[in-house]
Design a protein around this motif. Sequence first.
Motif, mmCIF file in Angstrom:
data_model
loop_
_atom_site.group_PDB
_atom_site.id
_atom_site.type_symbol
_atom_site.label_atom_id
_atom_site.label_comp_id
_atom_site.label_asym_id
_atom_site.label_seq_id
_atom_site.Cartn_x
_atom_site.Cartn_y
_atom_site.Cartn_z
ATOM 1 N N ALA A 137 -48.075 -16.253 36.745
ATOM 2 C CA ALA A 137 -48.707 -16.211 35.428
ATOM 3 C C ALA A 137 -50.181 -16.550 35.532
ATOM 4 N N LEU A 139 -53.440 -17.459 33.075
ATOM 5 C CA LEU A 139 -53.926 -17.776 31.735
ATOM 6 C C LEU A 139 -55.395 -17.400 31.650
ATOM 7 N N ARG A 161 -47.991 -11.890 35.108
ATOM 8 C CA ARG A 161 -48.132 -11.843 33.658
ATOM 9 C C ARG A 161 -49.479 -12.455 33.289
ATOM 10 N N TYR A 163 -51.517 -14.111 30.249
ATOM 11 C CA TYR A 163 -51.403 -14.723 28.927
ATOM 12 C C TYR A 163 -52.806 -14.874 28.359
ATOM 13 N N ARG A 187 -48.956 -10.909 27.808
ATOM 14 C CA ARG A 187 -48.268 -11.719 26.798
ATOM 15 C C ARG A 187 -49.298 -12.512 26.000
ATOM 16 N N LEU A 189 -51.043 -15.745 24.444
ATOM 17 C CA LEU A 189 -51.212 -17.062 25.057
ATOM 18 C C LEU A 189 -50.177 -18.061 24.528
ATOM 19 N N ASN A 190 -49.843 -17.954 23.240
ATOM 20 C CA ASN A 190 -48.912 -18.936 22.671
ATOM 21 C C ASN A 190 -47.454 -18.683 23.068
ATOM 22 N N ALA A 191 -47.209 -17.685 23.908
ATOM 23 C CA ALA A 191 -45.849 -17.442 24.406
ATOM 24 C C ALA A 191 -45.575 -18.181 25.713
ATOM 25 N N LEU A 192 -46.571 -18.890 26.235
ATOM 26 C CA LEU A 192 -46.412 -19.555 27.533
ATOM 27 C C LEU A 192 -45.269 -20.557 27.519
ATOM 28 N N ASP A 195 -41.818 -18.932 27.553
ATOM 29 C CA ASP A 195 -41.452 -18.327 28.836
ATOM 30 C C ASP A 195 -41.173 -19.381 29.897
#
Length: 309
Positions: A137, A139, A161, A163, A187, A189-192, A195
């Motif tokens: 991931a 960010l 992914r 974010y 995705r 950012l607030n889905a971190l 997940d």
Amino acid sequence: MNLSAAWRRAAVLGSPISHSRSPQLHTAAYQHLGVDISYTRFEVEEETVEEFLSERAAEPNWVGWSVTMPLKSAMVPHMSSVSTRVQTLGVLNTVLVGQDAQGRRTLHGENTDVDGIVKALKQVGITGEEPAAATFAVLGSGGTAAAALAAAAELNMAEARIYARSAARAAGGSLIAERLGLPLSIRPLNALGEDLSAGLLDVVVSTLPPRAADPLASQMPTDCKSKPVLLDVAYDPWPSALAQAWSQRDWPVTSGLEMLLHQAVRQVELFTENTRNPAAVQNDADHLLMVRKMRSAAGLHEGAEALDR
């Protein structure tokens, strides 16, 4: 200052730049090597790149520059040549200053951020030697995010992914991932936290600016099916709120200072290539001693030295 013919200089460029520890890292290395390269910092904004290149950069004795935000993509069009890595990513963090056969200045762009990320993650057990099954991931969607995608490919990750707050800005990562042969999804950012809770992520590299990731700390799940590794490239202040949240859950964390150290080691090797004592050809003991001195200058602990070569 009375400058000898052997004297050379280098610098880190960016904005803001006062917090950078690159001068400490590079100075320790050049003192260890016994080469006459002085290293400083220059505040250069994206809008003043051309002014810097036409004025300050035209002065003699430059060997190269370390390049940080917001210049990693802005400098690329001004290069005489770039490495394959920079061609793939569209961003650089290193410029080598040279001359062509006619004595004209040349600028070559390289990206050692990838080396820094790979080495920092290897020190917490992400070796790339396992079968490609892990999810990586990232960010953020800036220049360091591009380097993180290249690191994911080098570490044999199965997928990545991104974010980000802006899906449109993050879309540029899709082209980079395609060039790298790395499956990628984007995705919000607030889905971190969601997940992570589902155990979908094995490695998380935050490339967000200092404090920008702080709001994510409250989203971290209390339970997770795995123990994902975090590399937070923002090292001032340290630990970041995100790193603190990670540590509280007993998940592995490594500091952006580790990345900074190892990308700087590679820069030192490039900057000293044509000196009487090139860093890249040192024996293992001398190389380890150089890195140890760089660690000390940056205030880093020495527990990760086993992988410093």
